[in-house]
Design a protein around this motif. Sequence first.
Motif, PDB file in Angstrom:
ATOM      1  N   LYS A  56     -10.141  -3.642  -8.268  1.00 25.54           N
ATOM      2  CA  LYS A  56      -8.765  -3.771  -8.763  1.00 25.54           C
ATOM      3  C   LYS A  56      -8.647  -3.195 -10.166  1.00 25.54           C
ATOM      4  N   LYS A  57      -9.633  -3.475 -11.009  1.00 21.61           N
ATOM      5  CA  LYS A  57      -9.610  -2.922 -12.364  1.00 21.61           C
ATOM      6  C   LYS A  57      -9.587  -1.401 -12.323  1.00 21.61           C
ATOM      7  N   PHE A  58     -10.378  -0.828 -11.418  1.00 24.98           N
ATOM      8  CA  PHE A  58     -10.388   0.633 -11.257  1.00 24.98           C
ATOM      9  C   PHE A  58      -9.008   1.126 -10.844  1.00 24.98           C
ATOM     10  N   ALA A  59      -8.395   0.447  -9.889  1.00 31.06           N
ATOM     11  CA  ALA A  59      -7.072   0.843  -9.400  1.00 31.06           C
ATOM     12  C   ALA A  59      -6.043   0.828 -10.526  1.00 31.06           C
ATOM     13  N   LEU A  60      -6.062  -0.204 -11.343  1.00 29.53           N
ATOM     14  CA  LEU A  60      -5.103  -0.306 -12.435  1.00 29.53           C
ATOM     15  C   LEU A  60      -5.340   0.773 -13.485  1.00 29.53           C
ATOM     16  N   GLU A  61      -6.619   1.052 -13.768  1.00 34.06           N
ATOM     17  CA  GLU A  61      -6.945   2.100 -14.744  1.00 34.06           C
ATOM     18  C   GLU A  61      -6.486   3.468 -14.265  1.00 34.06           C
ATOM     19  N   GLN A  62      -6.540   3.686 -12.952  1.00 36.75           N
ATOM     20  CA  GLN A  62      -6.182   4.993 -12.387  1.00 36.75           C
ATOM     21  C   GLN A  62      -4.729   5.046 -11.900  1.00 36.75           C
ATOM     22  N   ASN A  63      -3.992   3.964 -12.125  1.00 39.19           N
ATOM     23  CA  ASN A  63      -2.586   3.884 -11.679  1.00 39.19           C
ATOM     24  C   ASN A  63      -2.443   4.102 -10.175  1.00 39.19           C
ATOM     25  N   ILE A  64      -3.353   3.511  -9.422  1.00 40.43           N
ATOM     26  CA  ILE A  64      -3.313   3.596  -7.964  1.00 40.43           C
ATOM     27  C   ILE A  64      -2.737   2.283  -7.427  1.00 40.43           C
ATOM     28  N   PRO A  65      -1.770   2.329  -6.535  1.00 42.39           N
ATOM     29  CA  PRO A  65      -1.218   1.092  -5.957  1.00 42.39           C
ATOM     30  C   PRO A  65      -2.317   0.249  -5.329  1.00 42.39           C
ATOM     31  N   VAL A  66      -2.220  -1.075  -5.481  1.00 41.94           N
ATOM     32  CA  VAL A  66      -3.253  -1.969  -4.975  1.00 41.94           C
ATOM     33  C   VAL A  66      -2.637  -3.128  -4.197  1.00 41.94           C
ATOM     34  N   LEU A  67      -3.269  -3.493  -3.093  1.00 41.87           N
ATOM     35  CA  LEU A  67      -2.884  -4.664  -2.312  1.00 41.87           C
ATOM     36  C   LEU A  67      -4.073  -5.625  -2.281  1.00 41.87           C
ATOM     37  N   GLN A  68      -3.772  -6.939  -2.325  1.00 40.66           N
ATOM     38  CA  GLN A  68      -4.814  -7.962  -2.312  1.00 40.66           C
ATOM     39  C   GLN A  68      -4.466  -9.057  -1.293  1.00 40.66           C
ATOM     40  N   PRO A  69      -4.518  -8.735  -0.028  1.00 37.74           N
ATOM     41  CA  PRO A  69      -4.127  -9.733   0.984  1.00 37.74           C
ATOM     42  C   PRO A  69      -5.112 -10.892   1.077  1.00 37.74           C
ATOM     43  N   GLU A  70      -4.574 -12.113   1.205  1.00 36.42           N
ATOM     44  CA  GLU A  70      -5.423 -13.270   1.464  1.00 36.42           C
ATOM     45  C   GLU A  70      -5.994 -13.179   2.882  1.00 36.42           C
ATOM     46  N   VAL A  71      -5.143 -12.757   3.819  1.00 37.92           N
ATOM     47  CA  VAL A  71      -5.564 -12.568   5.209  1.00 37.92           C
ATOM     48  C   VAL A  71      -4.997 -11.241   5.699  1.00 37.92           C
ATOM     49  N   LEU A  72      -5.698 -10.644   6.650  1.00 36.77           N
ATOM     50  CA  LEU A  72      -5.270  -9.356   7.190  1.00 36.77           C
ATOM     51  C   LEU A  72      -4.352  -9.607   8.385  1.00 36.77           C
ATOM     52  N   ASN A  73      -3.163 -10.119   8.075  1.00 36.77           N
ATOM     53  CA  ASN A  73      -2.223 -10.534   9.121  1.00 36.77           C
ATOM     54  C   ASN A  73      -1.173  -9.462   9.367  1.00 36.77           C
ATOM     55  N   GLU A  74      -0.173  -9.823  10.172  1.00 35.22           N
ATOM     56  CA  GLU A  74       0.856  -8.845  10.551  1.00 35.22           C
ATOM     57  C   GLU A  74       1.660  -8.362   9.356  1.00 35.22           C
ATOM     58  N   HIS A  75       1.810  -9.198   8.333  1.00 32.75           N
ATOM     59  CA  HIS A  75       2.556  -8.784   7.144  1.00 32.75           C
ATOM     60  C   HIS A  75       1.797  -7.681   6.392  1.00 32.75           C
ATOM     61  N   PHE A  76       0.475  -7.870   6.270  1.00 36.10           N
ATOM     62  CA  PHE A  76      -0.340  -6.844   5.625  1.00 36.10           C
ATOM     63  C   PHE A  76      -0.345  -5.565   6.456  1.00 36.10           C
ATOM     64  N   ILE A  77      -0.482  -5.696   7.760  1.00 37.60           N
ATOM     65  CA  ILE A  77      -0.507  -4.523   8.642  1.00 37.60           C
ATOM     66  C   ILE A  77       0.806  -3.749   8.544  1.00 37.60           C
ATOM     67  N   ALA A  78       1.921  -4.465   8.497  1.00 40.09           N
ATOM     68  CA  ALA A  78       3.222  -3.811   8.369  1.00 40.09           C
ATOM     69  C   ALA A  78       3.313  -3.050   7.049  1.00 40.09           C
ATOM     70  N   GLU A  79       2.797  -3.652   5.989  1.00 40.83           N
ATOM     71  CA  GLU A  79       2.817  -2.996   4.677  1.00 40.83           C
ATOM     72  C   GLU A  79       1.942  -1.748   4.687  1.00 40.83           C
ATOM     73  N   LEU A  80       0.793  -1.832   5.345  1.00 41.67           N
ATOM     74  CA  LEU A  80      -0.117  -0.690   5.420  1.00 41.67           C
ATOM     75  C   LEU A  80       0.508   0.456   6.213  1.00 41.67           C
ATOM     76  N   LYS A  81       1.219   0.115   7.281  1.00 40.48           N
ATOM     77  CA  LYS A  81       1.843   1.147   8.106  1.00 40.48           C
ATOM     78  C   LYS A  81       2.914   1.918   7.338  1.00 40.48           C
ATOM     79  N   LYS A  82       3.552   1.257   6.386  1.00 42.10           N
ATOM     80  CA  LYS A  82       4.584   1.926   5.586  1.00 42.10           C
ATOM     81  C   LYS A  82       4.011   3.085   4.771  1.00 42.10           C
ATOM     82  N   ARG A  83       2.709   3.030   4.514  1.00 44.87           N
ATOM     83  CA  ARG A  83       2.099   4.005   3.591  1.00 44.87           C
ATOM     84  C   ARG A  83       1.772   5.339   4.256  1.00 44.87           C
TER      85      ARG A  83
END
Length: 282
Positions: A56-83
Amino acid sequence: MNPTPSNPRFAFFGTPVFSTFVLHELVSNGYVPNLIVTTPDKPAGRGLEIVQSPVKKFALEQNIPVLQPEVLNEHFIAELKKRNIDLLVVAAYGKILPSAVLDIGKVPPLNVHPSLLPKYRGTSPVESQILAGEEEVGVTIIQMDEKMDHGPIVAQEKVSVSKQSTRDELNRILWTRGGQILSEIIPSWIAGNKTPTPQDHSQATFTKKISKEDGEVSLSDDPVILDRKFRAYHPWPGLYFYTNRNGTRTRVKIKTARWENEQFIIETVIPENGKPMPFSAL
């Protein structure tokens, strides 16, 4: 639209510091993730301060969008598909990815593993190779499936290292080389020009999660084993032994040691609730 071999949209899954070794190599070779997925911030240390993962620190330093899901559920999958992701790259993320996540990319996902698979599958491949005294180590890139370190091999390379390599040294060497290999093969993988080779599952060996108790040793143990454990478990869980000190059974941690003339030489120790001191003064 088909992915572009030289400039794919990809998501990187990783968490610990050695995942950043892979990221550094990818970015330095022009492959900047469009998204980084890592584990949630968590409390650590005696003060239970909330700490971000190295990735995460690397992502913030490089200005790369970051996701931190607690569980890999349908909400996370939907967000990933948007990308609109072409490829998933995984390097020590810390969670098994379900098929619903693995199938999101336009091409199959890739995983970096610091051993010569099918040997040393699991959570502690580097430590286990040191403990076994392996003289032949390496790194493997596999096409991921739902089982841990089980998928077919896309690329594999033996890596020369010192017989006295520590866990930190070996992690840096193997994960860095893994990032370099990834950078070399991504274009051909995206283009569909690489055919993976199934692992020989009959040859598979497995590693286990390391616990604090794994660090307990006896000073009468084989010096070769003591040296391997010290290099594999430093700084955590570290090696410790029990001794009778001032009439009390005391836990003593080995702080520094060296291998010399076929002997494991303890230099400094830390008695429980004490300060570092020479082993000779214990």
